[in-house]
Design a protein around this motif. Structure first.
Motif, PDB file in Angstrom:
ATOM      1  N   LEU A 106       0.871  -1.179   0.000  1.00 37.84           N
ATOM      2  CA  LEU A 106       0.000   0.000   0.000  1.00 37.84           C
ATOM      3  C   LEU A 106       0.901   1.220   0.000  1.00 37.84           C
ATOM      4  O   LEU A 106       1.832   1.307   0.809  1.00 37.84           O
ATOM      5  CB  LEU A 106      -0.889  -0.020   1.241  1.00 37.84           C
ATOM      6  N   LEU A 107       0.648   2.136  -0.917  1.00 40.52           N
ATOM      7  CA  LEU A 107       1.457   3.341  -1.048  1.00 40.52           C
ATOM      8  C   LEU A 107       0.546   4.549  -0.996  1.00 40.52           C
ATOM      9  O   LEU A 107      -0.481   4.575  -1.671  1.00 40.52           O
ATOM     10  CB  LEU A 107       2.207   3.307  -2.387  1.00 40.52           C
TER      11      LEU A 107
ATOM     12  N   CYS B 175      -3.009   5.687   4.964  1.00 39.52           N
ATOM     13  CA  CYS B 175      -2.465   4.356   4.684  1.00 39.52           C
ATOM     14  C   CYS B 175      -1.728   3.808   5.910  1.00 39.52           C
ATOM     15  O   CYS B 175      -1.833   2.618   6.217  1.00 39.52           O
ATOM     16  CB  CYS B 175      -1.523   4.395   3.483  1.00 39.52           C
ATOM     17  N   GLY B 176      -1.006   4.667   6.610  1.00 41.92           N
ATOM     18  CA  GLY B 176      -0.347   4.246   7.842  1.00 41.92           C
ATOM     19  C   GLY B 176      -1.356   3.798   8.882  1.00 41.92           C
ATOM     20  O   GLY B 176      -1.162   2.793   9.573  1.00 41.92           O
ATOM     21  N   TYR B 177      -2.449   4.515   8.998  1.00 40.99           N
ATOM     22  CA  TYR B 177      -3.510   4.159   9.936  1.00 40.99           C
ATOM     23  C   TYR B 177      -4.132   2.821   9.548  1.00 40.99           C
ATOM     24  O   TYR B 177      -4.362   1.955  10.394  1.00 40.99           O
ATOM     25  CB  TYR B 177      -4.561   5.267   9.964  1.00 40.99           C
ATOM     26  N   TYR B 178      -4.397   2.650   8.259  1.00 40.89           N
ATOM     27  CA  TYR B 178      -4.955   1.385   7.779  1.00 40.89           C
ATOM     28  C   TYR B 178      -4.017   0.230   8.121  1.00 40.89           C
ATOM     29  O   TYR B 178      -4.459  -0.808   8.628  1.00 40.89           O
ATOM     30  CB  TYR B 178      -5.187   1.435   6.269  1.00 40.89           C
TER      31      TYR B 178
ATOM     32  N   VAL C 272       4.294   1.849   2.084  1.00 42.17           N
ATOM     33  CA  VAL C 272       5.169   2.921   1.604  1.00 42.17           C
ATOM     34  C   VAL C 272       4.395   4.214   1.772  1.00 42.17           C
ATOM     35  O   VAL C 272       3.280   4.345   1.288  1.00 42.17           O
ATOM     36  CB  VAL C 272       5.557   2.743   0.127  1.00 42.17           C
ATOM     37  N   TYR C 273       4.974   5.193   2.491  1.00 39.53           N
ATOM     38  CA  TYR C 273       4.295   6.465   2.669  1.00 39.53           C
ATOM     39  C   TYR C 273       5.274   7.600   2.702  1.00 39.53           C
ATOM     40  O   TYR C 273       6.444   7.427   2.794  1.00 39.53           O
ATOM     41  CB  TYR C 273       3.419   6.456   3.937  1.00 39.53           C
TER      42      TYR C 273
END
Length: 77
Positions: free
Chosen positions: A51-52, A61-64, A76-77
């Motif tokens: 997931l980016l 995305c980090g929360y997910y 990847v963020y």
């Protein structure tokens, strides 16, 4: 590159997506991510998912990834 499936989408009310930003909730965003990952996995037969996200989407995305770590192999963020 062969053998790598990808899906790019705009959050609801952003870019080319329908809807309005005012209607966007964390719950709808997380559900859209979950549904998108499931669609890529089903269509490509993928056994590993990344997931980016960038900017606002990077935080989401980090929360997910924190809430559903079993869904992903990479973030990847």
């Amino acid at each position: 590159m062969q053998g790598v499936a990808s899906l790019r989408f705009d959050l609801r009310g952003h870019g080319g997506s329908e809807g309005q930003q005012e209607e966007l909730t964390l719950s709808t965003i997380l559900n859209d991510i979950r549904a998108s990952l499931a669609a890529v996995k089903a269509a490509a037969g993928a056994d590993a998912l990344a997931l980016l996200g960038a900017s606002f989407a990077g935080g989401v995305c980090g929360y997910y990834a924190a809430k559903r770590p079993a869904d992903l192999n990479w973030l990847v963020y």
